[in-house]
Design a protein around this motif. Structure first.
Motif, PDB file in Angstrom:
ATOM      1  N   GLU A  81       0.837  -1.197   0.000  1.00 57.63           N
ATOM      2  CA  GLU A  81       0.000   0.000   0.000  1.00 57.63           C
ATOM      3  C   GLU A  81       0.873   1.248   0.000  1.00 57.63           C
ATOM      4  O   GLU A  81       2.023   1.217   0.427  1.00 57.63           O
ATOM      5  CB  GLU A  81      -0.924   0.010   1.203  1.00 57.63           C
ATOM      6  CG  GLU A  81      -0.204  -0.158   2.501  1.00 57.63           C
ATOM      7  CD  GLU A  81      -1.112  -0.550   3.649  1.00 57.63           C
ATOM      8  OE1 GLU A  81      -0.757  -0.209   4.782  1.00 57.63           O
ATOM      9  OE2 GLU A  81      -2.155  -1.180   3.436  1.00 57.63           O
ATOM     10  N   THR A  82       0.318   2.314  -0.521  1.00 55.71           N
ATOM     11  CA  THR A  82       0.947   3.625  -0.494  1.00 55.71           C
ATOM     12  C   THR A  82       0.097   4.494   0.406  1.00 55.71           C
ATOM     13  O   THR A  82      -1.106   4.627   0.181  1.00 55.71           O
ATOM     14  CB  THR A  82       1.010   4.228  -1.913  1.00 55.71           C
ATOM     15  OG1 THR A  82       1.767   3.357  -2.749  1.00 55.71           O
ATOM     16  CG2 THR A  82       1.638   5.607  -1.896  1.00 55.71           C
ATOM     17  N   GLY A 132      -0.966   6.110 -11.667  1.00 60.04           N
ATOM     18  CA  GLY A 132      -0.285   4.855 -11.374  1.00 60.04           C
ATOM     19  C   GLY A 132       0.936   5.008 -10.486  1.00 60.04           C
ATOM     20  O   GLY A 132       1.850   4.201 -10.541  1.00 60.04           O
ATOM     21  N   GLU A 133       0.959   6.058  -9.653  1.00 57.64           N
ATOM     22  CA  GLU A 133       2.114   6.302  -8.797  1.00 57.64           C
ATOM     23  C   GLU A 133       2.057   5.506  -7.494  1.00 57.64           C
ATOM     24  O   GLU A 133       2.991   5.565  -6.702  1.00 57.64           O
ATOM     25  CB  GLU A 133       2.215   7.795  -8.492  1.00 57.64           C
ATOM     26  CG  GLU A 133       2.476   8.618  -9.735  1.00 57.64           C
ATOM     27  CD  GLU A 133       2.395  10.116  -9.502  1.00 57.64           C
ATOM     28  OE1 GLU A 133       2.307  10.535  -8.326  1.00 57.64           O
ATOM     29  OE2 GLU A 133       2.414  10.847 -10.500  1.00 57.64           O
ATOM     30  N   ASN A 134       0.982   4.785  -7.265  1.00 58.31           N
ATOM     31  CA  ASN A 134       0.847   4.010  -6.041  1.00 58.31           C
ATOM     32  C   ASN A 134       1.320   2.578  -6.240  1.00 58.31           C
ATOM     33  O   ASN A 134       1.351   2.069  -7.347  1.00 58.31           O
ATOM     34  CB  ASN A 134      -0.609   4.004  -5.558  1.00 58.31           C
ATOM     35  CG  ASN A 134      -1.550   3.442  -6.595  1.00 58.31           C
ATOM     36  OD1 ASN A 134      -1.597   3.911  -7.733  1.00 58.31           O
ATOM     37  ND2 ASN A 134      -2.311   2.435  -6.222  1.00 58.31           N
ATOM     38  N   LYS A 188      -2.636  -0.660  -2.715  1.00 57.17           N
ATOM     39  CA  LYS A 188      -3.756   0.196  -2.338  1.00 57.17           C
ATOM     40  C   LYS A 188      -3.262   1.601  -2.018  1.00 57.17           C
ATOM     41  O   LYS A 188      -2.252   1.772  -1.347  1.00 57.17           O
ATOM     42  CB  LYS A 188      -4.442  -0.400  -1.113  1.00 57.17           C
ATOM     43  CG  LYS A 188      -5.728   0.269  -0.714  1.00 57.17           C
ATOM     44  CD  LYS A 188      -6.322  -0.403   0.497  1.00 57.17           C
ATOM     45  CE  LYS A 188      -6.800  -1.786   0.107  1.00 57.17           C
ATOM     46  NZ  LYS A 188      -7.535  -2.467   1.167  1.00 57.17           N
ATOM     47  N   MET A 189      -3.966   2.636  -2.507  1.00 55.94           N
ATOM     48  CA  MET A 189      -3.626   4.034  -2.208  1.00 55.94           C
ATOM     49  C   MET A 189      -4.503   4.488  -1.050  1.00 55.94           C
ATOM     50  O   MET A 189      -5.730   4.387  -1.121  1.00 55.94           O
ATOM     51  CB  MET A 189      -3.867   4.913  -3.427  1.00 55.94           C
ATOM     52  CG  MET A 189      -3.644   6.391  -3.180  1.00 55.94           C
ATOM     53  SD  MET A 189      -1.919   6.858  -2.961  1.00 55.94           S
ATOM     54  CE  MET A 189      -1.459   7.216  -4.635  1.00 55.94           C
ATOM     55  N   VAL A 215      -2.891  12.627  -3.760  1.00 56.18           N
ATOM     56  CA  VAL A 215      -3.376  11.254  -3.686  1.00 56.18           C
ATOM     57  C   VAL A 215      -4.203  10.901  -4.918  1.00 56.18           C
ATOM     58  O   VAL A 215      -3.984   9.876  -5.563  1.00 56.18           O
ATOM     59  CB  VAL A 215      -4.202  11.026  -2.403  1.00 56.18           C
ATOM     60  CG1 VAL A 215      -4.889   9.676  -2.429  1.00 56.18           C
ATOM     61  CG2 VAL A 215      -3.323  11.144  -1.169  1.00 56.18           C
ATOM     62  N   LEU A 216      -5.144  11.763  -5.268  1.00 52.58           N
ATOM     63  CA  LEU A 216      -6.014  11.482  -6.411  1.00 52.58           C
ATOM     64  C   LEU A 216      -5.234  11.440  -7.718  1.00 52.58           C
ATOM     65  O   LEU A 216      -5.417  10.531  -8.533  1.00 52.58           O
ATOM     66  CB  LEU A 216      -7.135  12.514  -6.493  1.00 52.58           C
ATOM     67  CG  LEU A 216      -8.204  12.392  -5.416  1.00 52.58           C
ATOM     68  CD1 LEU A 216      -9.182  13.563  -5.490  1.00 52.58           C
ATOM     69  CD2 LEU A 216      -8.944  11.075  -5.534  1.00 52.58           C
ATOM     70  N   GLY A 236      -2.041  10.884  -8.093  1.00 52.69           N
ATOM     71  CA  GLY A 236      -1.156   9.718  -8.057  1.00 52.69           C
ATOM     72  C   GLY A 236      -1.896   8.435  -8.345  1.00 52.69           C
ATOM     73  O   GLY A 236      -1.384   7.538  -9.019  1.00 52.69           O
ATOM     74  N   LEU A 237      -3.123   8.337  -7.850  1.00 52.28           N
ATOM     75  CA  LEU A 237      -3.933   7.148  -8.090  1.00 52.28           C
ATOM     76  C   LEU A 237      -4.196   6.960  -9.579  1.00 52.28           C
ATOM     77  O   LEU A 237      -4.042   5.865 -10.122  1.00 52.28           O
ATOM     78  CB  LEU A 237      -5.259   7.262  -7.329  1.00 52.28           C
ATOM     79  CG  LEU A 237      -6.242   6.122  -7.471  1.00 52.28           C
ATOM     80  CD1 LEU A 237      -5.669   4.840  -6.890  1.00 52.28           C
ATOM     81  CD2 LEU A 237      -7.546   6.474  -6.786  1.00 52.28           C
ATOM     82  N   PHE A 238      -4.561   8.045 -10.240  1.00 53.62           N
ATOM     83  CA  PHE A 238      -4.890   7.946 -11.670  1.00 53.62           C
ATOM     84  C   PHE A 238      -3.656   7.894 -12.562  1.00 53.62           C
ATOM     85  O   PHE A 238      -3.747   7.486 -13.709  1.00 53.62           O
ATOM     86  CB  PHE A 238      -5.805   9.090 -12.074  1.00 53.62           C
ATOM     87  CG  PHE A 238      -7.164   8.986 -11.424  1.00 53.62           C
ATOM     88  CD1 PHE A 238      -7.999   7.910 -11.690  1.00 53.62           C
ATOM     89  CD2 PHE A 238      -7.588   9.942 -10.527  1.00 53.62           C
ATOM     90  CE1 PHE A 238      -9.241   7.797 -11.085  1.00 53.62           C
ATOM     91  CE2 PHE A 238      -8.833   9.844  -9.909  1.00 53.62           C
ATOM     92  CZ  PHE A 238      -9.651   8.764 -10.192  1.00 53.62           C
TER      93      PHE A 238
END
Length: 66
Positions: free
Chosen positions: A33-34, A52-54, A57-58, A45-46, A48-50
């Motif tokens: 997880e990140t 692919g930086e995590n 689980k983000m 966070v958002l 990075g989630l989209f």
């Protein structure tokens, strides 16, 4: 490898959860997880989630002070 939809295998859910739990305890499955802390990091966070930086689980964590 074949994906599946949990609804198609609903009757096996308790058995599956038991087996997955056992594998986690034995170290056969690893969870990654990140975690970013602070509500002010929500845009990071958002994005990075989209992007692919995590890893795994983000999660965004914050404490609510009242």
């Amino acid at each position: 490898m074949q994906g599946f939809i949990i609804g198609n295998n609903e009757s096996h859910f308790p058995e599956g959860m038991e087996q997955l739990g056992q594998w986690l305890k034995e170290g056969k499955l690893k969870s990654t997880e990140t975690i970013l802390h602070g509500f002010d990091n929500l845009p990071t966070v958002l994005l990075g989630l989209f992007n692919g930086e995590n890893t795994g689980k983000m999660i965004m964590s914050h404490k609510l002070f009242i």
